[in-house]
Design an enzyme around this catalytic site. Structure first.
Site, PDB file in Angstrom:
ATOM      1  N   ASP A  28       7.970  -8.803   0.961  1.00  0.00           N
ATOM      2  CA  ASP A  28       8.158  -8.227  -0.361  1.00  0.00           C
ATOM      3  C   ASP A  28       9.232  -7.142  -0.244  1.00  0.00           C
ATOM      4  O   ASP A  28       9.586  -6.706   0.861  1.00  0.00           O
ATOM      5  CB  ASP A  28       6.827  -7.645  -0.838  1.00  0.00           C
ATOM      6  N   ASP A  30      10.062  -4.107  -3.082  1.00  0.00           N
ATOM      7  CA  ASP A  30       9.652  -2.797  -3.592  1.00  0.00           C
ATOM      8  C   ASP A  30       8.292  -2.392  -3.031  1.00  0.00           C
ATOM      9  O   ASP A  30       7.311  -3.132  -3.141  1.00  0.00           O
ATOM     10  CB  ASP A  30       9.580  -2.828  -5.117  1.00  0.00           C
ATOM     11  N   ASP A 203       2.764  -4.996  -0.804  1.00  0.00           N
ATOM     12  CA  ASP A 203       1.995  -3.787  -1.119  1.00  0.00           C
ATOM     13  C   ASP A 203       1.187  -3.850  -2.404  1.00  0.00           C
ATOM     14  O   ASP A 203       0.266  -3.061  -2.599  1.00  0.00           O
ATOM     15  CB  ASP A 203       2.952  -2.595  -1.236  1.00  0.00           C
TER      16      ASP A 203
END
Length: 255
Positions: A28, A30, A203
């Site tokens: 991922d 961001d 996240d």
């Protein structure tokens, strides 16, 4: 007895540095490779990624991909000069390293809902409307008091071919026929990654589809951030911990 893909609240340990041996790595962006910023266009990836990502790709024989809610072109711009495999727009866009970026054809409903979304943004100061190739994002990081109003408004935009995707201080309206899990499955179905264990690091709750897919395909998810209910198997504390671990894992994977 539970399955590997059921969420757990049990404390998670850090992944071993050897986890990437024989694996395909999905990252991922961001909150995983770069700190989250007040606005999507204010994100500034750590310069060390310009060297770290090619090292990882070499150690893994090219089995490295970014998998993000951002568009492929936007991610490519963050890493100008690097030729990366990217799954963008929550899996609606897939591009292998070395391939020309195909133009994205937005679903017709994106334009249909954009005007209403922009009016909502003007009426709710601090709410940022982000147009994407396969959806829109309603960011309220700078206006957290509008969270309930944003959710209620987003639900009015639902219709055929679209679904809501909550995230960290954002609600996205996106295409309903792809997610980060489907991106990982598509990459693993290709001979360039077939037969390897997928490792996905992310996240947000938007990454749970990817964690589940990785586990179901014999790999594992790595959650970044605080403990929470998740389908991930391992955890790293923050972006800095991710970058440190990736450096160690690159050495082990190439050993």
């Amino acid at each position: 007895m539970g399955t590997l893909t059921e969420p757990t609240c049990a404390p998670l340990v850090a992944p071993p540095a050897t986890l990437l041996r024989g694996a395909s790595l999905f990252l991922d962006f961001d909150g995983t490779l770069a700190e989250i910023a007040p606005r999507p266009d204010a994100v500034a990836p750590d310069p060390k990624l310009q060297q770290l990502l090619p090292r990882l790709a070499e150690a893994l024989n090219g089995r490295l991909a970014l998998v993000s809610g951002r568009a492929v072109g936007e991610l490519a711009d963050f890493f100008s000069g690097l030729d990366l495999t990217i799954g963008g727009s929550h899996g609606a866009e897939l591009r292998w390293a070395g391939d020309a970026a195909a133009p994205s054809a937005s679903p017709g409903w994106v334009g249909e809902v954009l005007d209403a979304a922009e009016r909502f943004g003007r009426d709710h100061p601090g709410v940022l409307v982000e147009r994407k190739p396969f959806g829109i994002g309603l960011h309220y990081r700078e206006a957290p008091d509008h969270a309930r109003a944003v959710r209620a408004f987003a639900e009015t935009l639902l219709g055929p071919g679209r679904t809501l995707q909550p995230g960290k201080m954002v609600i996205e309206l996106r295409a309903d026929d792809a997610d980060k899990g489907s991106a990982i499955r598509a990459f693993l179905a290709d001979p360039r990654m077939a037969g390897t264990r997928p490792i996905f690091i992310g996240d947000d709750v938007t990454d749970e589809d990817g964690f589940r897919a990785a586990a179901e395909l014999g790999g594992a998810g790595v959650l970044v951030g605080a403990e929470r209910e998740t389908a991930a198997t391992f955890r790293l504390a923050d972006v800095a911990a991710v970058l440190d671990w990736l450096g160690l894992a690159a050495e082990e994977a190439g050993a």
